[in-house]
Design a protein around this motif. Sequence first.
Motif, short mmCIF file in Angstrom:
data_model
loop_
_atom_site.label_atom_id
_atom_site.label_comp_id
_atom_site.label_asym_id
_atom_site.label_seq_id
_atom_site.Cartn_x
_atom_site.Cartn_y
_atom_site.Cartn_z
N UNK A 1 71.52 1.88 37.60
CA UNK A 1 72.23 2.24 39.25
C UNK A 1 71.56 0.92 40.05
N UNK A 2 70.71 0.78 40.66
CA UNK A 2 70.46 -0.04 41.46
C UNK A 2 70.39 -1.36 41.14
N UNK A 3 70.04 -1.55 39.64
CA UNK A 3 70.09 -3.10 38.87
C UNK A 3 71.77 -3.89 38.46
N UNK A 4 72.71 -2.29 38.83
CA UNK A 4 73.67 -3.24 38.62
C UNK A 4 74.13 -4.23 40.28
N UNK A 5 73.62 -4.15 41.22
CA UNK A 5 73.82 -5.29 42.46
C UNK A 5 73.26 -6.10 42.06
N UNK B 1 66.06 -6.91 40.45
CA UNK B 1 65.57 -7.05 41.38
C UNK B 1 63.66 -6.56 40.37
N UNK B 2 62.62 -6.77 41.57
CA UNK B 2 61.91 -6.50 41.11
C UNK B 2 60.86 -5.24 40.96
N UNK B 3 60.03 -5.27 40.47
CA UNK B 3 59.36 -4.18 40.38
C UNK B 3 59.18 -3.66 41.15
N UNK B 4 58.18 -4.30 42.31
CA UNK B 4 58.32 -3.82 44.09
C UNK B 4 59.27 -3.06 44.22
N UNK B 5 60.65 -3.92 44.22
CA UNK B 5 62.29 -3.51 44.90
C UNK B 5 62.20 -2.36 44.61
N UNK C 1 64.36 -9.06 31.32
CA UNK C 1 63.51 -9.71 32.37
C UNK C 1 62.68 -11.46 32.58
N UNK C 2 62.89 -11.61 33.59
CA UNK C 2 62.77 -13.27 33.94
C UNK C 2 61.43 -13.71 35.40
N UNK C 3 60.40 -13.95 34.80
CA UNK C 3 59.40 -14.59 35.18
C UNK C 3 59.76 -15.42 36.50
N UNK C 4 59.50 -15.05 37.67
CA UNK C 4 60.08 -16.16 38.87
C UNK C 4 58.58 -16.19 39.30
N UNK D 1 61.49 -10.60 37.77
CA UNK D 1 62.61 -9.29 38.11
C UNK D 1 63.75 -9.08 36.70
N UNK D 2 64.30 -8.30 37.20
CA UNK D 2 64.61 -6.66 35.73
C UNK D 2 66.07 -7.96 36.59
N UNK D 3 66.78 -8.04 35.60
CA UNK D 3 68.45 -7.52 35.40
C UNK D 3 69.23 -6.69 34.18
N UNK D 4 70.20 -6.45 34.42
CA UNK D 4 70.63 -5.80 34.09
C UNK D 4 71.74 -6.66 32.33
#
Length: 114
Positions: free
Chosen positions: A19-23, A26-30, A57-60, A65-68
């Motif tokens: 649900x959070x990643x719908x926006x 986000x990183x693990x910390x976020x 997952x994308x490395x930045x 960063x994790x995305x749906x």
Amino acid sequence: MVIETLSALAEPNRFRIVELLRSGPHSVNEIRERLRLNQPQVSQHLRVLKEVGLVDVQARAQQRLYELRAAPLRGLHDWLEGYRRLWDARFDELNELVEELKDKEENHGTRKGK
């Protein structure tokens, strides 16, 4: 793949992460901060979500960063759509039966009153 997706989403914290990643990514910390989970929990849940294909997952720089991913969710939607059509048809049949019974009751009541 639908079973794996449903199984992954059945765990409340994984569902909250999705649900959070719908926006957006986000990183693990976020994720940890927003959902008030500890870092190992978040990492474990993200690993499961990644294994079933729900997240990428994308490395930045220094963070990931994790995305749906839409494909598993589309697959789940398509699977559920078959059930929606089935139940819509059954509810339509039920509505027709209710209307038929109402008509019979009204006609029977009219004849009694004469």
